[in-house]
Design a protein around this motif. Sequence first.
Motif, PDB file in Angstrom:
ATOM      1  N   SER A 137       1.305  -0.757  -0.302  1.00  0.00           N
ATOM      2  CA  SER A 137       0.011   0.040  -0.193  1.00  0.00           C
ATOM      3  C   SER A 137       0.702   1.268  -0.052  1.00  0.00           C
ATOM      4  CB  SER A 137      -0.902   0.141   1.264  1.00  0.00           C
ATOM      5  OG  SER A 137       0.286   0.180   2.315  1.00  0.00           O
ATOM      6  N   GLN A 138       0.180   2.817  -0.230  1.00  0.00           N
ATOM      7  CA  GLN A 138       0.898   3.779   0.024  1.00  0.00           C
ATOM      8  C   GLN A 138      -0.063   4.075   0.201  1.00  0.00           C
ATOM      9  OE1 GLN A 138       2.667   4.210  -3.412  1.00  0.00           O
ATOM     10  NE2 GLN A 138       1.976   5.634  -4.505  1.00  0.00           N
ATOM     11  N   THR A 139       0.557   5.598   0.586  1.00  0.00           N
ATOM     12  CA  THR A 139      -0.162   7.021   1.244  1.00  0.00           C
ATOM     13  C   THR A 139       0.338   7.881   0.798  1.00  0.00           C
ATOM     14  OG1 THR A 139      -2.021   7.476   2.991  1.00  0.00           O
ATOM     15  CG2 THR A 139       0.117   6.622   3.733  1.00  0.00           C
ATOM     16  N   GLN A 140      -0.244   9.352   0.929  1.00  0.00           N
ATOM     17  CA  GLN A 140       0.399  10.759   0.549  1.00  0.00           C
ATOM     18  C   GLN A 140      -0.325  11.676   1.621  1.00  0.00           C
ATOM     19  OE1 GLN A 140       0.537  11.744  -3.506  1.00  0.00           O
ATOM     20  NE2 GLN A 140       1.041  13.700  -2.921  1.00  0.00           N
ATOM     21  N   LEU A 141       0.161  12.084   2.433  1.00  0.00           N
ATOM     22  CA  LEU A 141       0.428  13.677   3.027  1.00  0.00           C
ATOM     23  C   LEU A 141       0.810  14.805   2.293  1.00  0.00           C
ATOM     24  CD1 LEU A 141       3.058  14.604   5.364  1.00  0.00           C
ATOM     25  CD2 LEU A 141       2.716  11.773   5.449  1.00  0.00           C
ATOM     26  N   SER A 142       0.746  15.761   2.715  1.00  0.00           N
ATOM     27  CA  SER A 142       1.305  17.928   2.063  1.00  0.00           C
ATOM     28  C   SER A 142       1.394  17.783   3.308  1.00  0.00           C
ATOM     29  CB  SER A 142       0.400  18.080   1.556  1.00  0.00           C
ATOM     30  OG  SER A 142      -0.127  16.764   0.407  1.00  0.00           O
ATOM     31  N   ILE A 143       2.611  18.862   2.598  1.00  0.00           N
ATOM     32  CA  ILE A 143       2.966  19.942   3.825  1.00  0.00           C
ATOM     33  C   ILE A 143       2.568  21.149   2.330  1.00  0.00           C
ATOM     34  CG2 ILE A 143       5.845  21.551   4.212  1.00  0.00           C
ATOM     35  CD1 ILE A 143       6.495  18.554   5.011  1.00  0.00           C
ATOM     36  N   CYS A 144       1.841  21.916   2.969  1.00  0.00           N
ATOM     37  CA  CYS A 144       1.452  22.839   1.918  1.00  0.00           C
ATOM     38  C   CYS A 144       2.621  24.598   2.652  1.00  0.00           C
ATOM     39  CB  CYS A 144       0.282  23.581   2.750  1.00  0.00           C
ATOM     40  SG  CYS A 144      -0.947  21.703   2.060  1.00  0.00           S
ATOM     41  N   PRO A 145       1.985  25.448   1.335  1.00  0.00           N
ATOM     42  CA  PRO A 145       2.871  26.717   1.589  1.00  0.00           C
ATOM     43  C   PRO A 145       2.634  27.263   2.655  1.00  0.00           C
ATOM     44  CG  PRO A 145       2.288  26.147  -0.633  1.00  0.00           C
ATOM     45  CD  PRO A 145       1.808  25.088   0.018  1.00  0.00           C
ATOM     46  N   ASN A 146       1.266  26.979   3.340  1.00  0.00           N
ATOM     47  CA  ASN A 146       1.275  27.775   4.225  1.00  0.00           C
ATOM     48  C   ASN A 146       1.144  26.918   5.054  1.00  0.00           C
ATOM     49  OD1 ASN A 146      -0.797  26.154   4.477  1.00  0.00           O
ATOM     50  ND2 ASN A 146      -2.251  27.790   3.937  1.00  0.00           N
ATOM     51  N   GLY A 147       2.281  25.903   6.062  1.00  0.00           N
ATOM     52  CA  GLY A 147       2.331  25.101   6.913  1.00  0.00           C
ATOM     53  C   GLY A 147       1.703  23.991   7.019  1.00  0.00           C
ATOM     54  N   LEU A 148       0.555  24.327   6.828  1.00  0.00           N
ATOM     55  CA  LEU A 148      -0.304  23.222   6.518  1.00  0.00           C
ATOM     56  C   LEU A 148      -0.126  21.947   6.847  1.00  0.00           C
ATOM     57  CD1 LEU A 148      -2.766  22.727   7.664  1.00  0.00           C
ATOM     58  CD2 LEU A 148      -3.872  22.591   5.176  1.00  0.00           C
ATOM     59  N   ILE A 149       0.219  21.411   7.429  1.00  0.00           N
ATOM     60  CA  ILE A 149       0.426  19.369   7.573  1.00  0.00           C
ATOM     61  C   ILE A 149      -0.611  18.322   7.350  1.00  0.00           C
ATOM     62  CG2 ILE A 149       2.474  17.406   8.145  1.00  0.00           C
ATOM     63  CD1 ILE A 149       3.482  19.829   9.446  1.00  0.00           C
ATOM     64  N   SER A 150      -0.955  17.773   6.859  1.00  0.00           N
ATOM     65  CA  SER A 150      -2.084  17.607   6.778  1.00  0.00           C
ATOM     66  C   SER A 150      -2.638  16.316   5.907  1.00  0.00           C
ATOM     67  CB  SER A 150      -3.459  17.930   6.684  1.00  0.00           C
ATOM     68  OG  SER A 150      -3.731  18.240   5.235  1.00  0.00           O
ATOM     69  N   SER A 151      -3.463  14.868   5.284  1.00  0.00           N
ATOM     70  CA  SER A 151      -3.472  13.903   4.665  1.00  0.00           C
ATOM     71  C   SER A 151      -4.191  14.539   3.498  1.00  0.00           C
ATOM     72  CB  SER A 151      -4.205  12.148   5.478  1.00  0.00           C
ATOM     73  OG  SER A 151      -5.220  13.048   5.478  1.00  0.00           O
ATOM     74  N   SER A 152      -4.847  16.336   3.825  1.00  0.00           N
ATOM     75  CA  SER A 152      -5.283  15.428   2.082  1.00  0.00           C
ATOM     76  C   SER A 152      -4.441  16.809   1.718  1.00  0.00           C
ATOM     77  CB  SER A 152      -6.542  17.041   2.742  1.00  0.00           C
ATOM     78  OG  SER A 152      -6.158  17.926   3.088  1.00  0.00           O
ATOM     79  N   GLU A 153      -4.646  16.814   0.007  1.00  0.00           N
ATOM     80  CA  GLU A 153      -3.915  17.853  -1.280  1.00  0.00           C
ATOM     81  C   GLU A 153      -4.164  19.659  -0.760  1.00  0.00           C
ATOM     82  OE1 GLU A 153      -4.813  17.114  -4.664  1.00  0.00           O
ATOM     83  OE2 GLU A 153      -4.878  14.870  -4.461  1.00  0.00           O
ATOM     84  N   CYS A 154      -2.901  20.147  -0.795  1.00  0.00           N
ATOM     85  CA  CYS A 154      -2.669  21.200  -0.411  1.00  0.00           C
ATOM     86  C   CYS A 154      -4.548  22.059  -1.987  1.00  0.00           C
ATOM     87  CB  CYS A 154      -1.533  22.208  -0.899  1.00  0.00           C
ATOM     88  SG  CYS A 154      -0.467  21.558   0.121  1.00  0.00           S
ATOM     89  N   TYR A 155      -4.492  23.576  -0.954  1.00  0.00           N
ATOM     90  CA  TYR A 155      -5.574  23.798  -2.413  1.00  0.00           C
ATOM     91  C   TYR A 155      -5.303  25.423  -1.826  1.00  0.00           C
ATOM     92  CZ  TYR A 155      -8.141  20.175  -1.625  1.00  0.00           C
ATOM     93  OH  TYR A 155      -8.643  18.616  -2.029  1.00  0.00           O
TER      94      TYR A 155
END
Length: 155
Positions: A137-155
């Motif tokens: 399996s594999q999963t992805q997480l995001s570190i967004c430009p504003n600093g948000l770190i979550s399992s969803s994509e950056c918007y």
Amino acid sequence: MKARNTLGFTLVELIVVIILLAIISAYAASRYIGVGSFTAFAIQDSVISIARQIQLNRMQSNTQTLTDDVILSISPTCFGSKASCDTPSDSRSDWVMEEGVRFSAKPNLNIIEFDLLGSPLGAASAGVAITVHGTNSQTQLSICPNGLISSSECY
């Protein structure tokens, strides 16, 4: 009346035995398979927590100098602070290294530095997608430009 000689099982008895065997087999198969196919998902929350911990440590450092404790390191086998991945120790909680699990980042980065407000710096300032590769399996997480770190994509 003639007494019947019963030498076999009734249909109800056979069905009950087959159902019991099916239940036991399903349980045994699930235990045999193990968590190998869920490894990436099981580790995802730990990875998010560690990234947030390092980000928070950087925000609380309140200095312009970056130490290895506040730099996020992403190597194929280790995810955590640069200090922990360089010399892993059970006394630290800011790293994860699990057999059968690999880490990668897009863009291809080995380290992520944060500013005092928690936003990623340099090549990571446009956002980073981190992939956790498990056995099946594999999963992805995001570190967004504003600093948000979550399992969803950056918007």
